[in-house]
Design a protein around this motif. Structure first.
Motif, PDB file in Angstrom:
ATOM      1  N   TYR A  35      -7.736  -4.915 -10.727  1.00 47.37           N
ATOM      2  CA  TYR A  35      -7.022  -3.667 -10.434  1.00 47.37           C
ATOM      3  C   TYR A  35      -6.320  -3.761  -9.080  1.00 47.37           C
ATOM      4  O   TYR A  35      -5.162  -3.372  -8.941  1.00 47.37           O
ATOM      5  CB  TYR A  35      -7.982  -2.488 -10.461  1.00 47.37           C
ATOM      6  CG  TYR A  35      -7.339  -1.175 -10.119  1.00 47.37           C
ATOM      7  CD1 TYR A  35      -6.546  -0.512 -11.050  1.00 47.37           C
ATOM      8  CD2 TYR A  35      -7.507  -0.588  -8.874  1.00 47.37           C
ATOM      9  CE1 TYR A  35      -5.938   0.695 -10.743  1.00 47.37           C
ATOM     10  CE2 TYR A  35      -6.908   0.609  -8.564  1.00 47.37           C
ATOM     11  CZ  TYR A  35      -6.132   1.248  -9.498  1.00 47.37           C
ATOM     12  OH  TYR A  35      -5.529   2.438  -9.183  1.00 47.37           O
ATOM     13  N   LYS A  36      -7.027  -4.291  -8.084  1.00 51.92           N
ATOM     14  CA  LYS A  36      -6.424  -4.438  -6.758  1.00 51.92           C
ATOM     15  C   LYS A  36      -5.205  -5.362  -6.810  1.00 51.92           C
ATOM     16  O   LYS A  36      -4.175  -5.075  -6.198  1.00 51.92           O
ATOM     17  CB  LYS A  36      -7.453  -4.981  -5.766  1.00 51.92           C
ATOM     18  CG  LYS A  36      -8.491  -3.967  -5.366  1.00 51.92           C
ATOM     19  CD  LYS A  36      -9.507  -4.569  -4.413  1.00 51.92           C
ATOM     20  CE  LYS A  36     -10.615  -3.580  -4.093  1.00 51.92           C
ATOM     21  NZ  LYS A  36     -11.636  -4.186  -3.212  1.00 51.92           N
ATOM     22  N   LYS A  37      -5.332  -6.463  -7.542  1.00 50.15           N
ATOM     23  CA  LYS A  37      -4.204  -7.397  -7.670  1.00 50.15           C
ATOM     24  C   LYS A  37      -3.028  -6.722  -8.367  1.00 50.15           C
ATOM     25  O   LYS A  37      -1.876  -6.903  -7.971  1.00 50.15           O
ATOM     26  CB  LYS A  37      -4.629  -8.637  -8.445  1.00 50.15           C
ATOM     27  CG  LYS A  37      -5.546  -9.554  -7.678  1.00 50.15           C
ATOM     28  CD  LYS A  37      -5.956 -10.748  -8.531  1.00 50.15           C
ATOM     29  CE  LYS A  37      -6.930 -11.647  -7.813  1.00 50.15           C
ATOM     30  NZ  LYS A  37      -7.370 -12.764  -8.671  1.00 50.15           N
ATOM     31  N   LEU A  38      -3.319  -5.947  -9.394  1.00 50.30           N
ATOM     32  CA  LEU A  38      -2.266  -5.241 -10.119  1.00 50.30           C
ATOM     33  C   LEU A  38      -1.557  -4.243  -9.217  1.00 50.30           C
ATOM     34  O   LEU A  38      -0.330  -4.155  -9.202  1.00 50.30           O
ATOM     35  CB  LEU A  38      -2.851  -4.528 -11.338  1.00 50.30           C
ATOM     36  CG  LEU A  38      -1.890  -3.684 -12.161  1.00 50.30           C
ATOM     37  CD1 LEU A  38      -0.795  -4.566 -12.756  1.00 50.30           C
ATOM     38  CD2 LEU A  38      -2.633  -2.945 -13.253  1.00 50.30           C
ATOM     39  N   ARG A  39      -2.324  -3.472  -8.449  1.00 48.18           N
ATOM     40  CA  ARG A  39      -1.727  -2.492  -7.538  1.00 48.18           C
ATOM     41  C   ARG A  39      -0.845  -3.180  -6.497  1.00 48.18           C
ATOM     42  O   ARG A  39       0.232  -2.694  -6.177  1.00 48.18           O
ATOM     43  CB  ARG A  39      -2.814  -1.662  -6.834  1.00 48.18           C
ATOM     44  CG  ARG A  39      -3.610  -0.762  -7.746  1.00 48.18           C
ATOM     45  CD  ARG A  39      -2.802   0.288  -8.447  1.00 48.18           C
ATOM     46  NE  ARG A  39      -2.109   1.127  -7.492  1.00 48.18           N
ATOM     47  CZ  ARG A  39      -1.062   1.881  -7.784  1.00 48.18           C
ATOM     48  NH1 ARG A  39      -0.597   1.913  -9.003  1.00 48.18           N
ATOM     49  NH2 ARG A  39      -0.479   2.609  -6.876  1.00 48.18           N
ATOM     50  N   LEU A  40      -1.303  -4.322  -5.977  1.00 47.13           N
ATOM     51  CA  LEU A  40      -0.489  -5.065  -5.009  1.00 47.13           C
ATOM     52  C   LEU A  40       0.797  -5.568  -5.654  1.00 47.13           C
ATOM     53  O   LEU A  40       1.865  -5.512  -5.040  1.00 47.13           O
ATOM     54  CB  LEU A  40      -1.290  -6.243  -4.435  1.00 47.13           C
ATOM     55  CG  LEU A  40      -2.383  -5.880  -3.442  1.00 47.13           C
ATOM     56  CD1 LEU A  40      -3.203  -7.126  -3.089  1.00 47.13           C
ATOM     57  CD2 LEU A  40      -1.798  -5.271  -2.179  1.00 47.13           C
ATOM     58  N   SER A  41       0.712  -6.041  -6.878  1.00 45.04           N
ATOM     59  CA  SER A  41       1.905  -6.512  -7.586  1.00 45.04           C
ATOM     60  C   SER A  41       2.887  -5.378  -7.813  1.00 45.04           C
ATOM     61  O   SER A  41       4.096  -5.545  -7.660  1.00 45.04           O
ATOM     62  CB  SER A  41       1.523  -7.119  -8.938  1.00 45.04           C
ATOM     63  OG  SER A  41       0.755  -8.267  -8.759  1.00 45.04           O
ATOM     64  N   ILE A  42       2.362  -4.230  -8.190  1.00 47.40           N
ATOM     65  CA  ILE A  42       3.223  -3.069  -8.432  1.00 47.40           C
ATOM     66  C   ILE A  42       3.940  -2.672  -7.141  1.00 47.40           C
ATOM     67  O   ILE A  42       5.137  -2.406  -7.138  1.00 47.40           O
ATOM     68  CB  ILE A  42       2.403  -1.891  -9.002  1.00 47.40           C
ATOM     69  CG1 ILE A  42       2.020  -2.195 -10.447  1.00 47.40           C
ATOM     70  CG2 ILE A  42       3.175  -0.583  -8.917  1.00 47.40           C
ATOM     71  CD1 ILE A  42       1.053  -1.203 -11.049  1.00 47.40           C
ATOM     72  N   ARG A  43       3.196  -2.651  -6.039  1.00 48.07           N
ATOM     73  CA  ARG A  43       3.819  -2.299  -4.762  1.00 48.07           C
ATOM     74  C   ARG A  43       4.847  -3.342  -4.348  1.00 48.07           C
ATOM     75  O   ARG A  43       5.909  -3.012  -3.832  1.00 48.07           O
ATOM     76  CB  ARG A  43       2.755  -2.145  -3.677  1.00 48.07           C
ATOM     77  CG  ARG A  43       2.191  -0.756  -3.641  1.00 48.07           C
ATOM     78  CD  ARG A  43       1.366  -0.543  -2.394  1.00 48.07           C
ATOM     79  NE  ARG A  43       0.011  -0.250  -2.848  1.00 48.07           N
ATOM     80  CZ  ARG A  43      -1.082  -0.717  -2.310  1.00 48.07           C
ATOM     81  NH1 ARG A  43      -1.034  -1.487  -1.255  1.00 48.07           N
ATOM     82  NH2 ARG A  43      -2.250  -0.404  -2.795  1.00 48.07           N
ATOM     83  N   LEU A  47       7.584  -0.980  -8.073  1.00 47.33           N
ATOM     84  CA  LEU A  47       7.337  -0.085  -9.199  1.00 47.33           C
ATOM     85  C   LEU A  47       6.376   1.040  -8.843  1.00 47.33           C
ATOM     86  O   LEU A  47       6.231   1.986  -9.606  1.00 47.33           O
ATOM     87  CB  LEU A  47       6.775  -0.870 -10.399  1.00 47.33           C
ATOM     88  CG  LEU A  47       7.714  -1.910 -10.981  1.00 47.33           C
ATOM     89  CD1 LEU A  47       6.997  -2.691 -12.072  1.00 47.33           C
ATOM     90  CD2 LEU A  47       8.953  -1.261 -11.533  1.00 47.33           C
ATOM     91  N   GLY A  48       5.718   0.958  -7.704  1.00 44.23           N
ATOM     92  CA  GLY A  48       4.741   1.956  -7.330  1.00 44.23           C
ATOM     93  C   GLY A  48       5.336   3.143  -6.590  1.00 44.23           C
ATOM     94  O   GLY A  48       4.661   3.795  -5.805  1.00 44.23           O
ATOM     95  N   LYS A  49       6.591   3.450  -6.849  1.00 44.01           N
ATOM     96  CA  LYS A  49       7.254   4.551  -6.160  1.00 44.01           C
ATOM     97  C   LYS A  49       6.901   5.886  -6.803  1.00 44.01           C
ATOM     98  O   LYS A  49       6.576   5.944  -7.983  1.00 44.01           O
ATOM     99  CB  LYS A  49       8.773   4.368  -6.217  1.00 44.01           C
ATOM    100  CG  LYS A  49       9.256   3.123  -5.520  1.00 44.01           C
ATOM    101  CD  LYS A  49      10.744   2.979  -5.668  1.00 44.01           C
ATOM    102  CE  LYS A  49      11.220   1.680  -5.047  1.00 44.01           C
ATOM    103  NZ  LYS A  49      12.648   1.503  -5.222  1.00 44.01           N
ATOM    104  N   THR A  50       7.036   6.929  -6.014  1.00 43.45           N
ATOM    105  CA  THR A  50       6.829   8.274  -6.544  1.00 43.45           C
ATOM    106  C   THR A  50       8.080   8.721  -7.286  1.00 43.45           C
ATOM    107  O   THR A  50       9.143   8.113  -7.161  1.00 43.45           O
ATOM    108  CB  THR A  50       6.533   9.273  -5.409  1.00 43.45           C
ATOM    109  OG1 THR A  50       7.688   9.355  -4.567  1.00 43.45           O
ATOM    110  CG2 THR A  50       5.322   8.862  -4.594  1.00 43.45           C
ATOM    111  N   SER A  51       7.953   9.786  -8.049  1.00 40.05           N
ATOM    112  CA  SER A  51       9.110  10.313  -8.789  1.00 40.05           C
ATOM    113  C   SER A  51      10.236  10.682  -7.836  1.00 40.05           C
ATOM    114  O   SER A  51      11.413  10.447  -8.114  1.00 40.05           O
ATOM    115  CB  SER A  51       8.699  11.548  -9.584  1.00 40.05           C
ATOM    116  OG  SER A  51       7.754  11.210 -10.554  1.00 40.05           O
ATOM    117  N   LYS A  52       9.861  11.244  -6.702  1.00 39.37           N
ATOM    118  CA  LYS A  52      10.868  11.641  -5.713  1.00 39.37           C
ATOM    119  C   LYS A  52      11.625  10.409  -5.199  1.00 39.37           C
ATOM    120  O   LYS A  52      12.854  10.438  -5.063  1.00 39.37           O
ATOM    121  CB  LYS A  52      10.185  12.367  -4.560  1.00 39.37           C
ATOM    122  CG  LYS A  52      11.134  12.942  -3.552  1.00 39.37           C
ATOM    123  CD  LYS A  52      10.389  13.722  -2.478  1.00 39.37           C
ATOM    124  CE  LYS A  52      11.346  14.329  -1.482  1.00 39.37           C
ATOM    125  NZ  LYS A  52      10.636  15.102  -0.452  1.00 39.37           N
TER     126      LYS A  52
END
Length: 67
Positions: A35-43, A47-52
């Motif tokens: 999960y941590k690796k996935l979150r780092l990849s997303i960031r 892709l880890g941006k907010t809707s705003k």
């Protein structure tokens, strides 16, 4: 004799439960790491941006395209 067999059965069941618990804990640790690796990849890919943030980026891209 019967008490000795009951004791052995309970001992084996307890050992089996300990092994199952250890396996479950290892699996949980593995999932946490993944999960941590996935979150780092997303960031890292943005892709880890907010809707705003996405709306703002789309707005900026549309402005660039209109020019």
């Amino acid at each position: 004799m019967r008490l000795g067999l009951d004791f052995d059965i309970h001992k084996l069941e307890a050992e089996k439960l300990r092994k199952g618990k250890k396996k479950a804990e290892e699996d949980l640790d593995s999932l946490k790491t993944d999960y941590k690796k996935l979150r780092l990849s997303i960031r890292a890919t943005g892709l880890g941006k907010t809707s705003k943030q996405w709306r703002q980026e789309i707005k900026e891209e549309r402005t660039k395209a209109d020019k």
